[in-house]
Write a protein that holds these residues in place. Structure first.
Motif, PDB file in Angstrom:
ATOM      1  N   LEU A 179       0.821  -1.206   0.000  1.00  0.00           N
ATOM      2  CA  LEU A 179       0.000   0.000   0.000  1.00  0.00           C
ATOM      3  C   LEU A 179       0.858   1.259   0.000  1.00  0.00           C
ATOM      4  CD1 LEU A 179      -2.710  -0.917   2.679  1.00  0.00           C
ATOM      5  CD2 LEU A 179      -2.749  -1.362   0.216  1.00  0.00           C
ATOM      6  N   THR A 180       0.447   2.246  -0.817  1.00  0.00           N
ATOM      7  CA  THR A 180       0.978   3.598  -0.724  1.00  0.00           C
ATOM      8  C   THR A 180      -0.173   4.487  -0.258  1.00  0.00           C
ATOM      9  OG1 THR A 180       0.417   4.255  -2.994  1.00  0.00           O
ATOM     10  CG2 THR A 180       2.509   3.103  -2.665  1.00  0.00           C
ATOM     11  N   ASP A 181       0.030   5.783  -0.225  1.00  0.00           N
ATOM     12  CA  ASP A 181      -1.048   6.680   0.195  1.00  0.00           C
ATOM     13  C   ASP A 181      -2.259   6.566  -0.729  1.00  0.00           C
ATOM     14  OD1 ASP A 181       0.439   7.603   2.319  1.00  0.00           O
ATOM     15  OD2 ASP A 181       1.164   9.395   1.273  1.00  0.00           O
ATOM     16  N   ASP A 182      -2.006   6.363  -2.021  1.00  0.00           N
ATOM     17  CA  ASP A 182      -3.093   6.382  -2.998  1.00  0.00           C
ATOM     18  C   ASP A 182      -3.406   5.039  -3.630  1.00  0.00           C
ATOM     19  OD1 ASP A 182      -3.399   9.236  -2.808  1.00  0.00           O
ATOM     20  OD2 ASP A 182      -1.597   9.444  -4.037  1.00  0.00           O
ATOM     21  N   PHE A 183      -2.433   4.120  -3.633  1.00  0.00           N
ATOM     22  CA  PHE A 183      -2.568   2.924  -4.447  1.00  0.00           C
ATOM     23  C   PHE A 183      -2.466   1.618  -3.656  1.00  0.00           C
ATOM     24  CE2 PHE A 183      -0.361   5.732  -7.766  1.00  0.00           C
ATOM     25  CZ  PHE A 183      -1.575   6.240  -8.226  1.00  0.00           C
ATOM     26  N   VAL A 184      -3.096   0.594  -4.231  1.00  0.00           N
ATOM     27  CA  VAL A 184      -2.890  -0.792  -3.839  1.00  0.00           C
ATOM     28  C   VAL A 184      -2.067  -1.412  -4.956  1.00  0.00           C
ATOM     29  CG1 VAL A 184      -3.987  -2.982  -3.248  1.00  0.00           C
ATOM     30  CG2 VAL A 184      -5.181  -0.821  -2.796  1.00  0.00           C
ATOM     31  N   LYS A 193       1.783 -11.307 -15.803  1.00  0.00           N
ATOM     32  CA  LYS A 193       3.150 -10.872 -16.045  1.00  0.00           C
ATOM     33  C   LYS A 193       3.269  -9.360 -15.855  1.00  0.00           C
ATOM     34  CE  LYS A 193       4.118 -14.506 -19.449  1.00  0.00           C
ATOM     35  NZ  LYS A 193       4.599 -14.790 -20.823  1.00  0.00           N
ATOM     36  N   ALA A 194       2.647  -8.854 -14.798  1.00  0.00           N
ATOM     37  CA  ALA A 194       2.624  -7.406 -14.603  1.00  0.00           C
ATOM     38  C   ALA A 194       2.622  -7.032 -13.133  1.00  0.00           C
ATOM     39  CB  ALA A 194       1.386  -6.803 -15.276  1.00  0.00           C
ATOM     40  N   LEU A 195       3.171  -5.854 -12.867  1.00  0.00           N
ATOM     41  CA  LEU A 195       3.047  -5.179 -11.583  1.00  0.00           C
ATOM     42  C   LEU A 195       1.944  -4.148 -11.775  1.00  0.00           C
ATOM     43  CD1 LEU A 195       4.525  -4.814  -8.749  1.00  0.00           C
ATOM     44  CD2 LEU A 195       5.704  -2.898  -9.840  1.00  0.00           C
ATOM     45  N   VAL A 196       0.908  -4.177 -10.945  1.00  0.00           N
ATOM     46  CA  VAL A 196      -0.293  -3.377 -11.182  1.00  0.00           C
ATOM     47  C   VAL A 196      -0.598  -2.504  -9.969  1.00  0.00           C
ATOM     48  CG1 VAL A 196      -2.734  -3.437 -11.799  1.00  0.00           C
ATOM     49  CG2 VAL A 196      -1.202  -5.249 -12.622  1.00  0.00           C
ATOM     50  N   ALA A 206      -4.300   2.348 -12.143  1.00  0.00           N
ATOM     51  CA  ALA A 206      -3.545   3.597 -12.285  1.00  0.00           C
ATOM     52  C   ALA A 206      -2.356   3.418 -13.211  1.00  0.00           C
ATOM     53  CB  ALA A 206      -3.081   4.082 -10.912  1.00  0.00           C
ATOM     54  N   TRP A 207      -1.646   2.301 -13.076  1.00  0.00           N
ATOM     55  CA  TRP A 207      -0.546   1.996 -13.979  1.00  0.00           C
ATOM     56  C   TRP A 207      -0.231   0.518 -13.945  1.00  0.00           C
ATOM     57  CZ3 TRP A 207       3.316  -0.164 -11.202  1.00  0.00           C
ATOM     58  CH2 TRP A 207       3.581   0.297  -9.901  1.00  0.00           C
ATOM     59  N   ARG A 208       0.524   0.083 -14.945  1.00  0.00           N
ATOM     60  CA  ARG A 208       0.880  -1.333 -15.083  1.00  0.00           C
ATOM     61  C   ARG A 208       2.274  -1.416 -15.695  1.00  0.00           C
ATOM     62  NH1 ARG A 208      -2.046  -6.492 -16.407  1.00  0.00           N
ATOM     63  NH2 ARG A 208      -3.841  -5.413 -15.496  1.00  0.00           N
ATOM     64  N   VAL A 209       3.112  -2.308 -15.157  1.00  0.00           N
ATOM     65  CA  VAL A 209       4.483  -2.496 -15.632  1.00  0.00           C
ATOM     66  C   VAL A 209       4.714  -3.980 -15.883  1.00  0.00           C
ATOM     67  CG1 VAL A 209       6.927  -2.252 -15.079  1.00  0.00           C
ATOM     68  CG2 VAL A 209       5.315  -0.495 -14.343  1.00  0.00           C
ATOM     69  N   ALA A 210       5.291  -4.326 -17.002  1.00  0.00           N
ATOM     70  CA  ALA A 210       5.572  -5.725 -17.325  1.00  0.00           C
ATOM     71  C   ALA A 210       6.699  -6.255 -16.445  1.00  0.00           C
ATOM     72  CB  ALA A 210       5.947  -5.860 -18.791  1.00  0.00           C
ATOM     73  N   ALA A 245       4.478   6.186  -7.754  1.00  0.00           N
ATOM     74  CA  ALA A 245       3.427   7.125  -8.144  1.00  0.00           C
ATOM     75  C   ALA A 245       3.053   6.991  -9.616  1.00  0.00           C
ATOM     76  CB  ALA A 245       3.864   8.555  -7.854  1.00  0.00           C
ATOM     77  N   THR A 246       4.021   6.559 -10.456  1.00  0.00           N
ATOM     78  CA  THR A 246       3.799   6.556 -11.897  1.00  0.00           C
ATOM     79  C   THR A 246       4.020   5.210 -12.572  1.00  0.00           C
ATOM     80  OG1 THR A 246       6.089   7.157 -12.410  1.00  0.00           O
ATOM     81  CG2 THR A 246       4.537   8.967 -11.988  1.00  0.00           C
ATOM     82  N   GLY A 247       4.740   4.299 -11.908  1.00  0.00           N
ATOM     83  CA  GLY A 247       5.102   3.036 -12.523  1.00  0.00           C
ATOM     84  C   GLY A 247       6.339   3.115 -13.386  1.00  0.00           C
ATOM     85  N   LYS A 248       6.966   4.271 -13.481  1.00  0.00           N
ATOM     86  CA  LYS A 248       8.168   4.441 -14.295  1.00  0.00           C
ATOM     87  C   LYS A 248       9.357   3.745 -13.637  1.00  0.00           C
ATOM     88  CE  LYS A 248      11.390   7.966 -16.004  1.00  0.00           C
ATOM     89  NZ  LYS A 248      11.714   9.420 -16.039  1.00  0.00           N
ATOM     90  N   GLU A 249      10.138   3.021 -14.451  1.00  0.00           N
ATOM     91  CA  GLU A 249      11.346   2.398 -13.913  1.00  0.00           C
ATOM     92  C   GLU A 249      12.408   3.464 -13.674  1.00  0.00           C
ATOM     93  OE1 GLU A 249      13.241  -1.567 -15.187  1.00  0.00           O
ATOM     94  OE2 GLU A 249      14.584  -0.055 -16.055  1.00  0.00           O
TER      95      GLU A 249
END
Length: 359
Positions: A179-184, A193-196, A206-210, A245-249
């Motif tokens: 958990l973050t302040d805004d996301f699960v 095959k993703a981090l969601v 909110a975002w998804r990363v392979a 916050a964004t899913g950016k690596e």
């Protein structure tokens, strides 16, 4: 291999001294897994036992606590030792208990709506409730594998449910929510095959990363020495630092060259990851950008477990491998202080081509 969950998860046991501070997620509030309290050295089902409660069915998740409540999951209807049942009858249960006496305050039934892994092989070891829930004190969030991610309010009502993939694996699902302040945030490596990341308010993505599929590891939030918050993922062959916050690596390095099960352990500007059939631990300094393999890997040692996760207490990592070897490693240097077989331990080797039970 022995079947694990009849004795470990059908009964929920709490010792009196552990009923204090909140333990709101898998491995505790800081995800390091250790505690500063002095715990009992004797625990045999009678000594230091506060209460025990027979659950509706088996489960391999860990209980969490917040305030005067305990939350734990289990399941019925399919894949139990008493009655294998039918996949369409599978129901997970989230129970809310009073930590003082174990009284059930409410039970939320979460019926499965998607295909599940077959009840065979390793699934008979840990079943269909292996993902530990987490709470922010307002809602409880549960990862149900192919059943998605559910949010349940403090009265036991399901608020929303969001699917994150329908992929299955013979080793099941095991990663727990972060958990973050805004996301699960969930590692749905097996399912998609993703981090969601899902919005806490309504469950919308909110975002998804392979990420690689062969991972059962739970990610962890950590701050770099510069104060930047990073979500670190222990994937097959790769360790990644993600902007939560964004899913950016933000950065990546080489990792365990095999499937990964142990959870990420956050330290002071450092993370420790482990796993693989070779059983090793890697220490990586957080921060930086791009490929930090050469600059930020501090040490790498053949120690640890294929499935089990160490705990970080002070300056040392302590753990017990899947084969019953207790070990202590200096966190700063990677120096192995000791390795010794547990005097009463029974060797339990993971199968040669899979992660074993738990995570």
């Amino acid at each position: 291999m022995p079947r694990l969950f009849p004795s470990l998860a059908v009964w929920l046991l709490l010792v009196a001294c552990c009923a204090g501070a909140d333990w709101p997620q898998f491995r505790g509030p800081d995800a390091k897994g250790g505690v500063d309290e002095v715990l009992p050295t004797e625990w045999n089902g009678e000594a230091n036992l506060l209460w025990k409660l027979k659950l509706p069915g088996p489960g391999a998740s860990s209980p969490i606590t917040f305030g005067d409540r305990v939350y734990v999951t289990c399941y019925t209807g399919f894949g139990t030792l008493d009655d294998e049942g039918k996949p369409e009858d599978l129901v997970r249960h989230l129970l809310c208990l009073d930590h003082r006496d174990g009284k059930v305050i409410w039970k939320c039934d979460l019926k499965s709506k998607s295909p599940e892994a077959r009840y065979s092989g390793m699934m008979t070891q840990h079943g269909y409730a292996s993902n530990t829930p987490a709470t922010d004190g307002k809602r409880i969030y549960v990862f149900l594998g192919t059943g998605g991610v559910a949010a349940v309010d403090l009265e036991g009502k399901e608020v929303w449910r969001t699917p994150v993939g329908d992929g299955t694996d013979g080793w099941g699902s095991g990663s727990s929510v972060v958990l973050t302040d805004d996301f699960v945030i969930v590692s749905a490596a097996v399912e998609s095959k993703a981090l969601v990341a899902l919005n806490k308010a309504d469950g919308k993505e909110a975002w998804r990363v392979a990420i690689p599929k062969r991972s059962w590891s739970t990610p962890a939030l950590v701050k770099s020495v510069e104060g930047r918050q990073e979500l670190v993922v222990n994937g097959e062959g790769k360790i990644s630092g993600i902007d939560p916050a964004t899913g950016k690596e933000l950065w990546h390095s080489t990792g365990i060259g095999d499937y990964t099960c142990p959870s990420v352990i956050p330290g002071q500007g450092v993370v420790y990851v482990g796993g693989g059939r070779s059983s090793e631990i890697i220490a990586v300094r957080t921060g930086g950008s791009g490929d930090v393999t050469e600059s930020n890997i501090l040490w790498r040692k053949r120690v640890g477990g294929n499935v089990t996760t160490a705990v970080l207490i002070g300056d040392y990592l302590f753990g017990v491998s899947d084969r019953g070897i207790a070990y202590c490693v200096e966190a700063k240097t990677g120096e192995i202080k000791y390795q010794a077989r547990l005097a009463t331990g029974e060797e339990v080797a993971a199968a040669p081509d899979g992660p074993g039970a738990g995570g």
